[in-house]
Scaffold this motif. Structure first.
Motif, PDB file in Angstrom:
ATOM      1  N   TYR A  86       0.786  -1.212  -0.051  1.00 37.01           N
ATOM      2  CA  TYR A  86       0.067   0.467  -0.197  1.00 37.01           C
ATOM      3  C   TYR A  86       0.915   1.206  -0.040  1.00 37.01           C
ATOM      4  N   ALA A  87       1.835   1.003   0.892  1.00 41.58           N
ATOM      5  CA  ALA A  87       2.981   2.637   0.941  1.00 41.58           C
ATOM      6  C   ALA A  87       3.669   2.499  -0.481  1.00 41.58           C
ATOM      7  N   PRO A 124      -2.646  -3.829  16.508  1.00 41.39           N
ATOM      8  CA  PRO A 124      -3.966  -4.436  16.441  1.00 41.39           C
ATOM      9  C   PRO A 124      -4.737  -3.285  16.985  1.00 41.39           C
ATOM     10  N   LEU A 125      -4.631  -2.334  17.988  1.00 40.79           N
ATOM     11  CA  LEU A 125      -5.901  -1.361  18.777  1.00 40.79           C
ATOM     12  C   LEU A 125      -6.122  -0.008  17.537  1.00 40.79           C
ATOM     13  N   PHE A 126      -4.619  -0.368  16.989  1.00 44.47           N
ATOM     14  CA  PHE A 126      -5.301   0.641  15.341  1.00 44.47           C
ATOM     15  C   PHE A 126      -5.763   0.166  13.911  1.00 44.47           C
ATOM     16  N   GLN A 141       5.566   6.240   9.361  1.00 46.35           N
ATOM     17  CA  GLN A 141       4.416   5.630  10.468  1.00 46.35           C
ATOM     18  C   GLN A 141       3.433   5.569   9.839  1.00 46.35           C
ATOM     19  N   PHE A 142       2.435   5.274   9.239  1.00 40.40           N
ATOM     20  CA  PHE A 142       1.355   4.730   8.915  1.00 40.40           C
ATOM     21  C   PHE A 142       1.536   3.281   9.716  1.00 40.40           C
TER      22      PHE A 142
END
Length: 180
Positions: free
Chosen positions: A106-107, A141-143, A133-134
């Protein structure tokens, strides 16, 4: 009603989860398909059509042909939530099998797209830093889990709203009497 919710939610979850897992694993390491997002949302709509079927079946069989908006909407939301959980589990399984390669792909694709659009070196450096950073955030996992949940749950809410609004009218697709 819990049994109906779990049954239809599981059916919807399998309809959406199996293709998600398969496409993520088969297409790992390749650039995203140009029509991939449209295909994904089409699969979600097909899967979440079970919300409509479940509400109509409950209205016609258990409730004598009438259902109020809020109970129908609640049932639709519950089915959507079960399907969404299947979706999240399928995505997590695909990430595990592919070694989280999706986020790197993706990046790279985002940076290549900006480079092809003629972005300058400063913009590319800024985007590269944002993507790093992404990637770090996405490893948490919480993100990651809420992001994945927000891909399908809004569609489930819309399908639940539309289904409840349509099916609260007893004249909309009325139950047919069984032939004698």
């Amino acid at each position: 009603m819990i049994r109906t919710i779990l049954t239809y939610g599981s059916i919807a979850g399998l309809i959406v989860g199996i293709p998600l897992f398969a496409m993520a694993v088969v297409l790992a390491g390749r650039p995203p398909l140009p029509y991939g997002v449209a295909l994904g949302y089409l699969i979600m709509l097909v899967a979440l059509s079970t919300v409509f079927v479940a509400i109509k079946r409950r209205r016609d069989t258990a409730l004598g042909g009438a259902i109020r908006f809020w109970p129908a909407f609640g049932m639709g939301l519950a089915i959507s939530l079960v399907a969404s959980l299947f979706y999240v589990v399928a995505w997590e399984a695909a990430l595990t099998v592919t070694g989280m390669g999706f986020i790197d792909d993706y990046a790279k694709a985002a940076i290549a797209e900006q480079r092809a659009a003629g972005a300058g070196p400063e913009a590319l450096a800024r985007l590269s830093a944002e993507m790093e950073q992404f990637k770090a955030d996405y490893a948490d996992p919480l993100f990651r889990l809420p992001i994945t949940l927000t891909e399908i749950l809004p569609i489930g809410i819309l399908v639940s709203l539309a289904s409840a609004a349509l099916l609260r009218n007893a004249r909309f697709l009325p139950a047919r009497p069984l032939p004698a």
